[in-house]
Write an enzyme that holds these catalytic residues in place. Structure first.
Site, mmCIF file in Angstrom:
data_model
loop_
_atom_site.group_PDB
_atom_site.id
_atom_site.type_symbol
_atom_site.label_atom_id
_atom_site.label_comp_id
_atom_site.label_asym_id
_atom_site.label_seq_id
_atom_site.Cartn_x
_atom_site.Cartn_y
_atom_site.Cartn_z
ATOM 1 N N THR A 11 5.988 -5.521 10.968
ATOM 2 C CA THR A 11 5.863 -7.015 10.936
ATOM 3 C C THR A 11 6.128 -6.977 9.159
ATOM 4 O O THR A 11 6.143 -8.309 8.793
ATOM 5 C CB THR A 11 5.980 -7.744 11.998
ATOM 6 O OG1 THR A 11 4.217 -6.649 12.035
ATOM 7 C CG2 THR A 11 6.194 -7.200 12.955
ATOM 8 N N GLU B 49 -12.806 1.091 11.582
ATOM 9 C CA GLU B 49 -11.177 1.099 11.697
ATOM 10 C C GLU B 49 -10.753 0.281 12.493
ATOM 11 O O GLU B 49 -9.965 -0.976 12.789
ATOM 12 C CB GLU B 49 -10.380 1.200 10.293
ATOM 13 C CG GLU B 49 -9.590 0.509 10.250
ATOM 14 C CD GLU B 49 -8.168 1.954 8.893
ATOM 15 O OE1 GLU B 49 -7.519 1.191 8.853
ATOM 16 O OE2 GLU B 49 -9.067 2.746 8.974
ATOM 17 N N CYS C 295 1.278 -1.244 -0.203
ATOM 18 C CA CYS C 295 0.112 -0.138 0.083
ATOM 19 C C CYS C 295 0.817 1.042 -0.460
ATOM 20 O O CYS C 295 0.349 2.376 -0.154
ATOM 21 C CB CYS C 295 -1.027 0.162 1.407
ATOM 22 S SG CYS C 295 -0.565 0.006 2.744
ATOM 23 N N GLN D 251 5.517 -9.548 3.407
ATOM 24 C CA GLN D 251 4.796 -9.154 1.479
ATOM 25 C C GLN D 251 5.982 -8.950 0.783
ATOM 26 O O GLN D 251 6.003 -9.645 -0.635
ATOM 27 C CB GLN D 251 4.960 -7.614 1.558
ATOM 28 C CG GLN D 251 3.889 -7.071 2.635
ATOM 29 C CD GLN D 251 3.314 -5.930 2.723
ATOM 30 O OE1 GLN D 251 4.410 -5.053 3.601
ATOM 31 N NE2 GLN D 251 1.973 -5.519 2.856
#
Length: 464
Positions: A115, A192, A50, A120
């Site tokens: 982390t 969220e 992102c 990723q």
């Protein structure tokens, strides 16, 4: 084989640019194969999250490889190459390797030491493997990067101290109860921040989740994610009796949980303590609630103090992490330099052997009939000369291969001797002399070599 990275992140480009340069996981293999079709790309992998998109390549030549990446990004985004260059960074060789090692260690992240990036990067490597777009250099690079990321976290504990509000809330809960195993949590609000907090509470052992929200449907959606229970907002205090921990994060502009309400709840709990964490701004819980016996109330200021203290711990861990990265970087550079030097040494010896064989044939033809013993002596002399001439260059190349600058010495050797090394091409070329100097008789300077051999042959014959 060289290494380069071209990328964009939260520091170099706004979100609207990062969006255009982002790659989806489901389309990654096709994107990798497309990039491999560009000239000069011998291997590639793409890390896309992102906050960043980074393209790692192992090209034969830096200029052509990087030019292909610019074109690829332009094709993908619809942006002009000049515009893309304004928002991207570029690292080559040593700097590119260090960058990946820092990225995978969490030192280049928006949240220091986070982390997720390790997983990723690992996923990016796996996708490149599946797409068959890696080569031996990229394979070794990413394998060592992943090892570095794991080592940094194991040896420094950089990811152990939470530096976000949801993580800090969990940290406070753990401090209060020692262990969260078997504990229950009541979540007020279904946004969220609430979800992130519950995710981390459940990951740390919380077994029961109750969600209350003004929009009951939203409460149901969040509760289902954790196999929990959704309750209507007017039933909030009835279910508070079942909770060990209360997390409140609504968008209300007034106190949702008042002192009078909590006094009634605590009367029913009969000395059973409760921890309340208010992560809303403005606050959801009346601060006077903390005066009630057996109630521990924390707000965002308490959480921020935890975050600040933990961030300082992470900064100290980051210093240690940089040292680990340098160790791993030097180890990789030694390996990479060896990859450079072995083909160069092979090409150097091949060149020496070709010169030797060519000159032996010339010498044999010019000397006429020779006995096998004489040919053996001449061959021995030729071997000795070639081996002695190449001995020091080979030894020095092997020594320099163990230094970060080893590839530079290797390339210099390729240029000096005009070596043709498979898979490698010098970045600059040596301009050969326009003509060789002639000596008497029309022979080149190599006639000295012939005279030396003739003298040796005459000497050997006189001894027979």
């Amino acid at each position: 084989m060289l290494i380069a990275v071209i990328g964009v992140n939260h520091r170099t480009a706004p979100l609207e640019v990062r969006e255009k340069l982002a790659f989806t996981e489901w389309g990654m293999k096709d994107s990798l194969k497309r990039l491999m079709s560009y000239p000069g790309i011998d291997g590639c992998a793409i890390v896309s999250t992102c906050n960043r998109t980074e393209i790692y390549i192992a090209p034969m030549e830096l200029d052509s490889g990087m030019s292909s990446v610019w074109s690829f990004l332009s094709e993908k985004s619809g942006l002009d190459i000049s515009e893309i260059k304004n928002f991207t960074f570029c690292h080559t060789l040593y700097d590119a390797i260090r960058h990946l090692f820092r990225v995978v260690s969490g030192l280049d992240s928006m949240i220091l030491g986070e982390t997720q990036i390790l997983g990723q990067v690992k996923k990016a490597y796996e996708l490149a493997l599946e797409a068959k777009t890696t080569n031996v250099v990229l394979n070794t690079l990413f394998q060592q990067a992943i090892t570095t990321g794991k080592r940094v976290r194991t040896e420094t504990g950089i990811d152990q101290n939470p530096v976000s509000i949801p993580y800090a809330a969990v940290e406070l809960a753990k401090q209060g109860f020692g262990t969260l195993s078997g504990r229950s949590v009541l979540v007020v609000g279904a946004g969220e921040m609430s979800e992130l907090t519950v995710v981390n509470l459940v990951a740390n052992g919380v077994s029961s989740v109750i969600v209350s929200n003004r929009s009951y449907d939203r409460a149901v959606q969040l509760a289902e994610k954790f196999d929990g229970t959704a309750v209507k907002f007017d039933q909030l205090f009835q279910y508070m009796n079942r909770a060990d921990i209360v997390i409140s994060s609504t968008a209300a502009q007034h106190y949702v949980i008042k002192t009078s309400d909590m006094q009634k709840v605590m009367e029913q709990r009969v000395d059973q303590p409760i921890m309340m964490i208010d992560i809303a701004v403005p606050r959801d819980i009346d601060p006077e609630v903390r005066r009630i016996p057996n109630v521990k109330l924390y707000d965002v200021d308490h959480l921020q103090n935890v975050v600040d203290a933990n961030l300082e711990e992470r900064r100290r861990a980051a210093v240690q992490a940089e040292g680990i990265i340098e160790e791993e970087l030097n180890e990789f550079m030694r390996w990479l330099s060896t990859r450079f030097v072995v083909p160069t040494i092979t090409a150097l010896k091949k060149m020496g052997e070709e010169i030797k064989q060519r000159e032996l044939v010339r010498a044999y033809n010019r000397l006429g009939d020779l006995t096998e013993r004489e040919k053996k002596i001449i061959g021995s002399l030729a071997n000795s000369i070639v081996n002695q001439l190449l001995h020091n260059p080979v030894i020095k190349l092997k020594q320099y291969a163990l230094t970060p600058e080893g590839h530079l010495y290797t390339e210099l050797t390729q240029n000096i001797f005009n070596l043709q090394v498979e898979g490698q091409k010098p970045q600059t070329e040596i301009i050969p002399p326009e003509k060789k100097k002639k000596v008497a008789g029309g022979s080149t300077l190599n006639s000295g070599w012939d005279k030396g051999i003739a003298a040796m042959v005459a000497d050997s014959r006189s001894r027979e």
